[in-house]
Design a protein around this motif. Structure first.
Motif, PDB file in Angstrom:
ATOM      1  N   ARG A  84     -28.783  17.838 -46.802  1.00 29.48           N
ATOM      2  CA  ARG A  84     -28.034  18.187 -45.586  1.00 29.48           C
ATOM      3  C   ARG A  84     -28.149  17.085 -44.544  1.00 29.48           C
ATOM      4  N   GLU A  85     -29.329  16.471 -44.476  1.00 31.53           N
ATOM      5  CA  GLU A  85     -29.554  15.434 -43.480  1.00 31.53           C
ATOM      6  C   GLU A  85     -28.627  14.252 -43.719  1.00 31.53           C
ATOM      7  N   LYS A  86     -28.475  13.866 -45.003  1.00 35.93           N
ATOM      8  CA  LYS A  86     -27.589  12.733 -45.313  1.00 35.93           C
ATOM      9  C   LYS A  86     -26.130  13.142 -45.102  1.00 35.93           C
ATOM     10  N   LEU A  87     -25.797  14.373 -45.465  1.00 31.39           N
ATOM     11  CA  LEU A  87     -24.417  14.831 -45.291  1.00 31.39           C
ATOM     12  C   LEU A  87     -24.040  14.893 -43.814  1.00 31.39           C
ATOM     13  N   SER A  88     -25.018  15.256 -42.977  1.00 28.65           N
ATOM     14  CA  SER A  88     -24.746  15.284 -41.535  1.00 28.65           C
ATOM     15  C   SER A  88     -24.441  13.879 -41.028  1.00 28.65           C
ATOM     16  N   ALA A  90     -23.120  11.591 -42.695  1.00 32.86           N
ATOM     17  CA  ALA A  90     -21.773  11.262 -43.190  1.00 32.86           C
ATOM     18  C   ALA A  90     -20.690  11.848 -42.296  1.00 32.86           C
ATOM     19  N   CYS A  91     -21.055  12.870 -41.515  1.00 31.06           N
ATOM     20  CA  CYS A  91     -20.094  13.489 -40.585  1.00 31.06           C
ATOM     21  C   CYS A  91     -20.204  12.871 -39.193  1.00 31.06           C
ATOM     22  N   GLY A  92     -21.023  11.851 -39.052  1.00 28.30           N
ATOM     23  CA  GLY A  92     -21.146  11.168 -37.772  1.00 28.30           C
ATOM     24  C   GLY A  92     -22.071  11.874 -36.799  1.00 28.30           C
ATOM     25  N   THR A  93     -22.977  12.692 -37.304  1.00 27.71           N
ATOM     26  CA  THR A  93     -23.879  13.408 -36.413  1.00 27.71           C
ATOM     27  C   THR A  93     -25.193  13.706 -37.148  1.00 27.71           C
ATOM     28  N   THR A  94     -26.007  14.550 -36.535  1.00 29.92           N
ATOM     29  CA  THR A  94     -27.301  14.863 -37.142  1.00 29.92           C
ATOM     30  C   THR A  94     -27.370  16.359 -37.474  1.00 29.92           C
ATOM     31  N   LEU A  95     -28.351  16.736 -38.275  1.00 33.77           N
ATOM     32  CA  LEU A  95     -28.394  18.108 -38.793  1.00 33.77           C
ATOM     33  C   LEU A  95     -28.454  19.156 -37.674  1.00 33.77           C
ATOM     34  N   ASP A  96     -29.157  18.855 -36.589  1.00 34.99           N
ATOM     35  CA  ASP A  96     -29.289  19.855 -35.526  1.00 34.99           C
ATOM     36  C   ASP A  96     -27.961  20.104 -34.806  1.00 34.99           C
ATOM     37  N   ARG A  97     -26.998  19.192 -34.948  1.00 44.13           N
ATOM     38  CA  ARG A  97     -25.738  19.346 -34.222  1.00 44.13           C
ATOM     39  C   ARG A  97     -24.541  19.577 -35.139  1.00 44.13           C
ATOM     40  N   VAL A  98     -24.721  19.317 -36.413  1.00 46.85           N
ATOM     41  CA  VAL A  98     -23.540  19.234 -37.279  1.00 46.85           C
ATOM     42  C   VAL A  98     -22.763  20.551 -37.370  1.00 46.85           C
ATOM     43  N   TYR A  99     -23.467  21.677 -37.440  1.00 48.52           N
ATOM     44  CA  TYR A  99     -22.758  22.952 -37.637  1.00 48.52           C
ATOM     45  C   TYR A  99     -21.919  23.304 -36.411  1.00 48.52           C
ATOM     46  N   VAL A 100     -22.495  23.095 -35.225  1.00 46.05           N
ATOM     47  CA  VAL A 100     -21.753  23.403 -34.003  1.00 46.05           C
ATOM     48  C   VAL A 100     -20.595  22.422 -33.820  1.00 46.05           C
ATOM     49  N   GLU A 101     -20.870  21.135 -34.046  1.00 45.41           N
ATOM     50  CA  GLU A 101     -19.835  20.124 -33.804  1.00 45.41           C
ATOM     51  C   GLU A 101     -18.662  20.260 -34.779  1.00 45.41           C
ATOM     52  N   LEU A 102     -18.970  20.450 -36.039  1.00 43.09           N
ATOM     53  CA  LEU A 102     -17.867  20.514 -37.011  1.00 43.09           C
ATOM     54  C   LEU A 102     -17.083  21.813 -36.910  1.00 43.09           C
ATOM     55  N   SER A 316     -29.765  19.617 -56.636  1.00 48.19           N
ATOM     56  CA  SER A 316     -28.975  18.530 -57.197  1.00 48.19           C
ATOM     57  C   SER A 316     -27.987  18.086 -56.125  1.00 48.19           C
ATOM     58  N   GLU A 317     -27.334  16.989 -56.389  1.00 50.37           N
ATOM     59  CA  GLU A 317     -26.378  16.496 -55.403  1.00 50.37           C
ATOM     60  C   GLU A 317     -25.179  17.453 -55.297  1.00 50.37           C
ATOM     61  N   GLY A 318     -24.768  18.006 -56.443  1.00 50.99           N
ATOM     62  CA  GLY A 318     -23.669  18.969 -56.413  1.00 50.99           C
ATOM     63  C   GLY A 318     -24.046  20.211 -55.619  1.00 50.99           C
ATOM     64  N   ASP A 319     -25.285  20.637 -55.785  1.00 49.76           N
ATOM     65  CA  ASP A 319     -25.812  21.796 -55.068  1.00 49.76           C
ATOM     66  C   ASP A 319     -25.817  21.522 -53.563  1.00 49.76           C
ATOM     67  N   ALA A 320     -26.241  20.303 -53.179  1.00 47.71           N
ATOM     68  CA  ALA A 320     -26.357  19.975 -51.751  1.00 47.71           C
ATOM     69  C   ALA A 320     -24.996  20.062 -51.072  1.00 47.71           C
ATOM     70  N   ILE A 321     -23.987  19.483 -51.686  1.00 49.52           N
ATOM     71  CA  ILE A 321     -22.679  19.477 -51.033  1.00 49.52           C
ATOM     72  C   ILE A 321     -22.060  20.886 -51.076  1.00 49.52           C
ATOM     73  N   GLY A 322     -22.299  21.608 -52.166  1.00 54.88           N
ATOM     74  CA  GLY A 322     -21.792  22.987 -52.259  1.00 54.88           C
ATOM     75  C   GLY A 322     -22.391  23.866 -51.174  1.00 54.88           C
ATOM     76  N   ASN A 323     -23.681  23.722 -50.963  1.00 50.85           N
ATOM     77  CA  ASN A 323     -24.353  24.510 -49.925  1.00 50.85           C
ATOM     78  C   ASN A 323     -23.841  24.141 -48.535  1.00 50.85           C
ATOM     79  N   PHE A 324     -23.726  22.860 -48.314  1.00 48.11           N
ATOM     80  CA  PHE A 324     -23.362  22.370 -46.977  1.00 48.11           C
ATOM     81  C   PHE A 324     -21.984  22.906 -46.557  1.00 48.11           C
ATOM     82  N   VAL A 325     -21.010  22.806 -47.451  1.00 49.85           N
ATOM     83  CA  VAL A 325     -19.660  23.265 -47.072  1.00 49.85           C
ATOM     84  C   VAL A 325     -19.615  24.793 -46.962  1.00 49.85           C
ATOM     85  N   SER A 326     -20.400  25.489 -47.773  1.00 49.45           N
ATOM     86  CA  SER A 326     -20.454  26.950 -47.673  1.00 49.45           C
ATOM     87  C   SER A 326     -21.035  27.353 -46.321  1.00 49.45           C
TER      88      SER A 326
END
Lengths: 488, 121
Positions: A84-88, A90-102, A316-326
């Protein structure tokens, strides 16, 4: 999780990443990429991907394989956005802000702009030149019978409205110019396929590989029907995505910087067997008869980088992205419908499980309201596979497994805090499905466990309260020794 | 500037057909052979795990773990073989959108995977 300052600064300087290469260059400079020049087989890449995903540090380096046995000249990237930290980032922000910002930007869009041509068209193969075995597609599991493309984005267009939909779909490699696609009935791309089938026409189908992670996130998000995912890329970055028209289906656009683009059709009646495949629940899926994608044209960059997620036993990497978008989609829906009651959502194992954090002060105002969050989130996350939800309160750190287990131990009483929705939808892949009753094997029991603080009088201030050290001292020590507390 | 770091050399066209790529093509052929002979193989190996090499079944086990052991012991190259678990006799398996199949396609499928379609009748 606190990010190193230099990583955040570098990300802010470089964001948005135009393509996979800019993203890899960022990872390289931020110490989040290892270039592996040792000769490696595709099976070994699968093993490495599995191992790297188990690294404790959430900003652990991903890999760029530069010497793949049997595929000279190819490079293979993996595990560069497996947390999640790396995916955040990738969205131009950090994990503590990504859910609210996106979620604040959902579902707004900046339309892509069409450019004449792009790097994805540097090489072109058509007709007999098409040979998918030239791409180093890997086997995820030991017994995937032939390899699967696992990080391809499937691009199709609604024949009635012209809406272009994207989704992340696996493609089972079946021959030089054909693959079998796993479309999930009821999802947007399958609805579009059904429209073509009813018309008796083949569905144009463009799949692409090797884009930067924000494009993967946008395409994997559960956006409303009719919403073009590529526009969301523009909403997040503030600038339009550059796209090019496909060679064979000019009405379908792909990002101009994709590494590989496969163009073809899906015939309405053609079917082939797919599987076994390392599925999300950690076991092989059974054989199934699925639709066939015939590839007529392949375009790619001159020096392509193939990207693939590992699937199978999590993490896994697939799991990480699946979780993040969910999590993003469920958080958006829950906040829209229930307001500040919901403070965070965490998905587990591709959204098969979910943890919902609720504000305990709101529950005190409307006791029992928090139980409504679970069925609602399930609709967004995927009623076809999600089957268990834990609800915790704001005293529990939703990202800390130890805290979650503590809430389960101390804040849940089986006879009053567990609710079921029996005989609800599920996937036949569920290992705990009712195999003994074949007619029920796609039905599950959706379980909700309430692990929030019990209602009054339990929490009367003179009797209860979270047993923590003196708060001023704790804050002081956290400031003074940040790595002791946060390094988990 | 940054992207330049990731430039590589232009590859020869067509891409070289290396032994590993040939092995992958063999694997795809093995899989095709299984599907072409599905009915006969299913009759013999229902509920078993098989390893196919050069369009012949060379190993049969009851579990994936046993097959894994054999693969390691005998050193099979996973790139050129195909391993497949046949479903147990009478099991109900997925057909995606069977209602969409026209009679002819259904007939072809039934020849290949007749057991799978039993529940549709």
């Amino acid at each position: 999780m606190s990010y190193p300052e230099e990583v955040v600064k570098l990300m802010k300087d470089r964001f948005p990443f135009r393509d996979l290469r800019e993203r890899l260059a960022f990872c390289d400079d931020a110490g989040m990429l290892i270039r592996n020049t040792d000769e490696i087989t595709r099976q070994e890449i699968s093993a490495l991907s599995y191992m790297v995903a188990r690294e404790k540090d959430p900003l652990h380096p991903g890999l760029l394989e530069e010497n793949i046995k049997g595929w000279p000249g190819w490079r293979f990237a993996h595990n560069t956005f497996d947390t999640r930290e790396k995916l955040s980032l990738a969205c131009g922000t950090t994990l503590d802000r990504v859910y609210v910002e996106l979620t604040a930007k959902m579902w707004t869009g900046v339309p892509p702009i069409e450019v004449g041509t792009g790097p994805c068209k540097e090489l072109k193969f058509t007709g007999d030149e098409v040979d998918l075995t030239m791409i180093p597609v890997m086997l995820s599991g030991e017994f995937d019978s032939t390899p699967h493309f696992l990080s391809n984005l499937l691009n199709n267009r609604d024949p009635e409205t012209g809406w272009q939909n994207l989704a992340n779909r696996r493609i089972h490699l079946k021959g030089k110019n054909r693959g079998v696609i796993d479309l999930v009935p009821g999802q947007q791309d399958s609805v579009i396929f059904m429209k073509y089938a009813m018309m008796g026409k083949p569905m144009p189908c463009i799949t692409m590989n090797g884009v930067e992670p924000l494009t993967y996130i946008c395409c994997a998000l559960k956006a409303p029907a009719g919403f073009a995912e590529l526009e969301f890329w523009g909403a997040v970055t503030g600038r339009p995505l550059e796209v090019v028209a496909s060679e064979t289906h000019k009405e379908i656009y792909t990002p101009s910087h994709a590494e590989i683009v496969l163009e073809g059709d899906v015939h309405p009646w053609e079917r082939e067997m797919e599987g076994p495949f390392s599925e999300y629940m950690g076991y092989y899926c059974p054989l199934a008869v699925r639709i066939v994608n015939r590839i007529t044209t392949v375009t790619m960059r001159e020096d392509p980088i193939y990207y693939q997620f590992y699937f199978g036993v999590t993490p896994s990497e697939g799991d990480a992205i699946g979780n993040f978008v969910s999590e993003l989609a469920a958080f958006k829906d829950l906040r829209d419908k229930l307001g500040p009651l919901v403070t965070a959502v965490r998905a587990l194992d591709y959204g098969v499980g979910m943890i919902i954090q609720v504000d305990k002060n709101v529950i005190k105002g409307i006791p029992g309201i928090h139980k409504h969050t679970a069925p609602l989130a399930r609709i967004t996350m995927g009623p076809a596979w999600n089957h268990v939800a834990w609800i915790v309160d704001t005293d529990t750190n939703i990202w800390d497994d130890r805290d979650i287990l503590r809430a389960m131990c101390h804040k849940m009483m089986g006879d009053k805090d567990i609710d079921f929705i029996r005989y609800s939808a599920d996937s036949r892949l569920h290992p705990a499905a009712r195999w003994e009753f074949p007619e029920d094997d796609t039905l599950c029991c959706f379980t909700i466990m309430d692990c929030t603080e019990p209602p009054p009088p339990h929490d009367m201030w003179y009797r209860r309260g979270q047993a923590l050290p003196p708060r001023a001292a704790l804050e002081e020590m956290e400031k003074k020794y940040p790595n002791i507390y946060k390094k988990k | 500037m940054m992207a330049a770091k990731f430039k590589g050399k232009r590859l020869p066209i067509p891409y070289p057909l290396t032994p590993e790529r040939k092995a992958l093509q063999k694997q795809l052929e093995n899989r095709q052979w299984i599907e072409d002979n599905w009915e006969e193989l299913f009759g013999k190996y229902a509920g078993r795990i098989v390893l196919v090499k050069d369009k012949k079944i060379v190993e049969v086990t009851g579990t994936y773990d046993d097959m894994s052991k054999i693969i390691r012991e005998k050193g099979y190259n996973l790139d050129e073989v195909c391993v497949l678990g046949f479903p147990p006799a009478g099991s109900k398996l997925t057909v995606v959108w069977p209602e969409m199949l026209p009679p002819k396609a259904r007939e072809i499928l039934e020849r290949k995977a007749y057991v799978w379609l039993e529940h549709l009748k």
